[in-house]
Design an enzyme around this catalytic site. Structure first.
Site, PDB file in Angstrom:
ATOM      1  N   SER A 179       0.825  -1.215   0.000  1.00 47.70           N
ATOM      2  CA  SER A 179       0.000   0.000   0.000  1.00 47.70           C
ATOM      3  C   SER A 179       0.855   1.259   0.000  1.00 47.70           C
ATOM      4  O   SER A 179       1.697   1.445   0.874  1.00 47.70           O
ATOM      5  CB  SER A 179      -0.887   0.054   1.246  1.00 47.70           C
ATOM      6  OG  SER A 179      -1.625  -1.115   1.369  1.00 47.70           O
ATOM      7  N   HIS A 216      -3.996   0.256  -4.781  1.00 47.95           N
ATOM      8  CA  HIS A 216      -3.339  -0.869  -5.433  1.00 47.95           C
ATOM      9  C   HIS A 216      -3.734  -0.852  -6.907  1.00 47.95           C
ATOM     10  O   HIS A 216      -4.907  -1.015  -7.237  1.00 47.95           O
ATOM     11  CB  HIS A 216      -3.785  -2.193  -4.806  1.00 47.95           C
ATOM     12  CG  HIS A 216      -3.327  -2.373  -3.390  1.00 47.95           C
ATOM     13  ND1 HIS A 216      -2.120  -2.948  -3.076  1.00 47.95           N
ATOM     14  CD2 HIS A 216      -3.894  -2.047  -2.227  1.00 47.95           C
ATOM     15  CE1 HIS A 216      -1.990  -2.962  -1.759  1.00 47.95           C
ATOM     16  NE2 HIS A 216      -3.051  -2.424  -1.215  1.00 47.95           N
ATOM     17  N   TYR A 247      -8.227 -10.754   3.345  1.00 45.79           N
ATOM     18  CA  TYR A 247      -9.443 -10.048   3.810  1.00 45.79           C
ATOM     19  C   TYR A 247     -10.363  -9.638   2.675  1.00 45.79           C
ATOM     20  O   TYR A 247     -11.533  -9.314   2.891  1.00 45.79           O
ATOM     21  CB  TYR A 247      -9.091  -8.833   4.682  1.00 45.79           C
ATOM     22  CG  TYR A 247      -8.329  -7.719   3.998  1.00 45.79           C
ATOM     23  CD1 TYR A 247      -8.930  -6.889   3.047  1.00 45.79           C
ATOM     24  CD2 TYR A 247      -6.993  -7.493   4.312  1.00 45.79           C
ATOM     25  CE1 TYR A 247      -8.219  -5.869   2.433  1.00 45.79           C
ATOM     26  CE2 TYR A 247      -6.272  -6.473   3.708  1.00 45.79           C
ATOM     27  CZ  TYR A 247      -6.893  -5.665   2.759  1.00 45.79           C
ATOM     28  OH  TYR A 247      -6.184  -4.676   2.150  1.00 45.79           O
ATOM     29  N   ALA A 258       2.755  -2.121   4.131  1.00 47.31           N
ATOM     30  CA  ALA A 258       2.489  -1.089   5.125  1.00 47.31           C
ATOM     31  C   ALA A 258       2.148  -1.830   6.411  1.00 47.31           C
ATOM     32  O   ALA A 258       1.435  -2.830   6.377  1.00 47.31           O
ATOM     33  CB  ALA A 258       1.310  -0.237   4.678  1.00 47.31           C
ATOM     34  N   MET A 266      -1.494  -7.182   7.420  1.00 49.49           N
ATOM     35  CA  MET A 266      -2.498  -8.135   6.928  1.00 49.49           C
ATOM     36  C   MET A 266      -2.055  -8.851   5.654  1.00 49.49           C
ATOM     37  O   MET A 266      -2.900  -9.268   4.857  1.00 49.49           O
ATOM     38  CB  MET A 266      -3.819  -7.392   6.660  1.00 49.49           C
ATOM     39  CG  MET A 266      -4.302  -6.553   7.824  1.00 49.49           C
ATOM     40  SD  MET A 266      -5.706  -5.527   7.355  1.00 49.49           S
ATOM     41  CE  MET A 266      -5.826  -4.452   8.810  1.00 49.49           C
ATOM     42  N   HIS A 284      -7.062   4.354   6.768  1.00 52.30           N
ATOM     43  CA  HIS A 284      -6.373   3.924   5.550  1.00 52.30           C
ATOM     44  C   HIS A 284      -5.713   5.103   4.836  1.00 52.30           C
ATOM     45  O   HIS A 284      -4.651   4.952   4.233  1.00 52.30           O
ATOM     46  CB  HIS A 284      -7.359   3.201   4.630  1.00 52.30           C
ATOM     47  CG  HIS A 284      -6.747   2.600   3.400  1.00 52.30           C
ATOM     48  ND1 HIS A 284      -5.755   1.636   3.465  1.00 52.30           N
ATOM     49  CD2 HIS A 284      -6.965   2.824   2.083  1.00 52.30           C
ATOM     50  CE1 HIS A 284      -5.398   1.315   2.230  1.00 52.30           C
ATOM     51  NE2 HIS A 284      -6.109   2.017   1.372  1.00 52.30           N
TER      52      HIS A 284
HETATM   53  N1  HPA Z   1      -2.513  -2.801  11.571  1.00 48.13           N
HETATM   54  C1  HPA Z   1      -2.643  -3.731  10.596  1.00 48.13           C
HETATM   55  N2  HPA Z   1      -2.293  -3.510   9.339  1.00 48.13           N
HETATM   56  C2  HPA Z   1      -1.788  -2.304   9.028  1.00 48.13           C
HETATM   57  C3  HPA Z   1      -1.624  -1.297   9.974  1.00 48.13           C
HETATM   58  C4  HPA Z   1      -2.016  -1.557  11.329  1.00 48.13           C
HETATM   59  O1  HPA Z   1      -1.909  -0.717  12.231  1.00 48.13           O
HETATM   60  N3  HPA Z   1      -1.100  -0.228   9.336  1.00 48.13           N
HETATM   61  C5  HPA Z   1      -0.940  -0.578   8.038  1.00 48.13           C
HETATM   62  N4  HPA Z   1      -1.343  -1.852   7.834  1.00 48.13           N
END
Ligand code: HPA
Length: 282
Positions: free
Chosen positions: A39, A70, A94, A122, A220, A256
């Site tokens: 991301s 993306h 997800y 990320a 994730m 996000h």
């Molecule tokens: N948690 C999970 N996934 C993420 C986060 C977070 O704080 N930041 C970016 N992806």
């Protein structure tokens, strides 16, 4: 008649071979490094030399990327003299994809013959010594997604049924990143990435649990891809961009947009690091 013309009879392996043939038809070079750009980090692919971009929709077996930020295409091109294949956008569990769909591009990279896979993402910072915008070399992971991407029918052409995971993230690759970051005067972190299935961010209690378990960052993605690459004998480098501190660490809510903004803020540094590291991944 080809299996694909007989309708739904192809095995997973054959579907991956099919995708590989499509890619080779468009980019006949020997691709040595596969990249997954997370991301806000997709811009690196725009800098590849003599590149060819293929939308996932054009590749059999590839799902569609549904997340904002993306792009959903595979970009093939050169970094110096090294041919690479970069995913601008990945498939996440997800989004509702099966693990076979999530890791299909990684298996495609494997059969395409890549020796190295660079996974970027990320992530939320769990280690209180981290700051927003920091880059972290992943030195190990915790698979907390509830299931392994290797669950299910086993095809030994992809590798062993019970692959070793004692060094998922190649130590020599980590050292290369440390050396290049030093040349750039860039401060790097190193730590353990915990993968949860998402898509909600964690609660503060979950973040405390993850810290107790030894995690430094949470996200994730990445872990299923790394496991599948190791099964195929591909060496892995993982780099997280700490786009935010995880829930409860500094008491700020997570969104996000912030994740994307931090990615954009560090992307020049990030691109420079990749440009230096990739030619050294042999
Ligand atoms: N948690 C999970 N996934 C993420 C986060 C977070 O704080 N930041 C970016 N992806």
């Amino acid at each position: 008649m080809m299996m694909s013309e007989m309708g739904g009879q192809e095995t997973l392996y054959e579907r991956v071979e099919h995708a590989v043939r499509q890619i080779r038809a468009r980019y006949p070079e020997e691709v040595r490094v596969g990249l997954v750009l997370g991301s806000g980090l997709g811009a690196f692919a725009d800098d590849l030399e003599e590149s060819v971009a293929i939308r996932y929709a054009e590749l059999p077996g590839f799902a569609r990327s549904t997340v904002e930020g993306h792009a959903g295409r595979l970009v093939l091109g050169r970094v110096g003299s090294v041919h690479v294949a970069a995913m601008q956008g990945r498939f996440h569990f997800y989004e509702g994809y099966s693990f076979d769909e999530v890791v299909f591009p990684i298996r495609t990279f494997g059969l395409l013959g890549v020796k190295s896979l660079v996974l970027t993402n990320a992530a939320g910072g769990i280690n209180v010594g981290f700051d927003q915008g920091a880059l972290m070399i992943i030195n190990d992971h915790l698979n907390l997604m509830g299931v392994s991407p290797l669950r299910g029918a086993h095809d030994e052409r992809f590798g062993q049924r019970f692959p070793d995971m004692s060094e998922v993230y190649a130590r020599d690759y980590q050292e290369i990143v440390v050396e290049e970051a030093r040349q750039m005067n860039l401060e790097l972190r190193r730590g353990i990435y915990a993968a949860l299935s998402g898509p909600s961010y964690e609660t503060p209690a979950e973040v405390r649990m993850l810290r107790t378990l030894g995690a430094d960052a949470v996200g994730m993605s990445t872990v299923p891809e790394a496991i599948v690459a190791r099964q195929m004998g591909v060496k892995v480098l993982g780099i997280s961009c700490i786009t935010n501190m995880a829930a409860g660490v500094i008491g700020e809510p997570i969104n996000h947009e912030e994740v994307m903004e931090t990615g954009a803020r560090v992307h020049q540094t990030f691109k420079e690091l990749l440009r230096r590291v990739i030619p050294r991944l042999v």
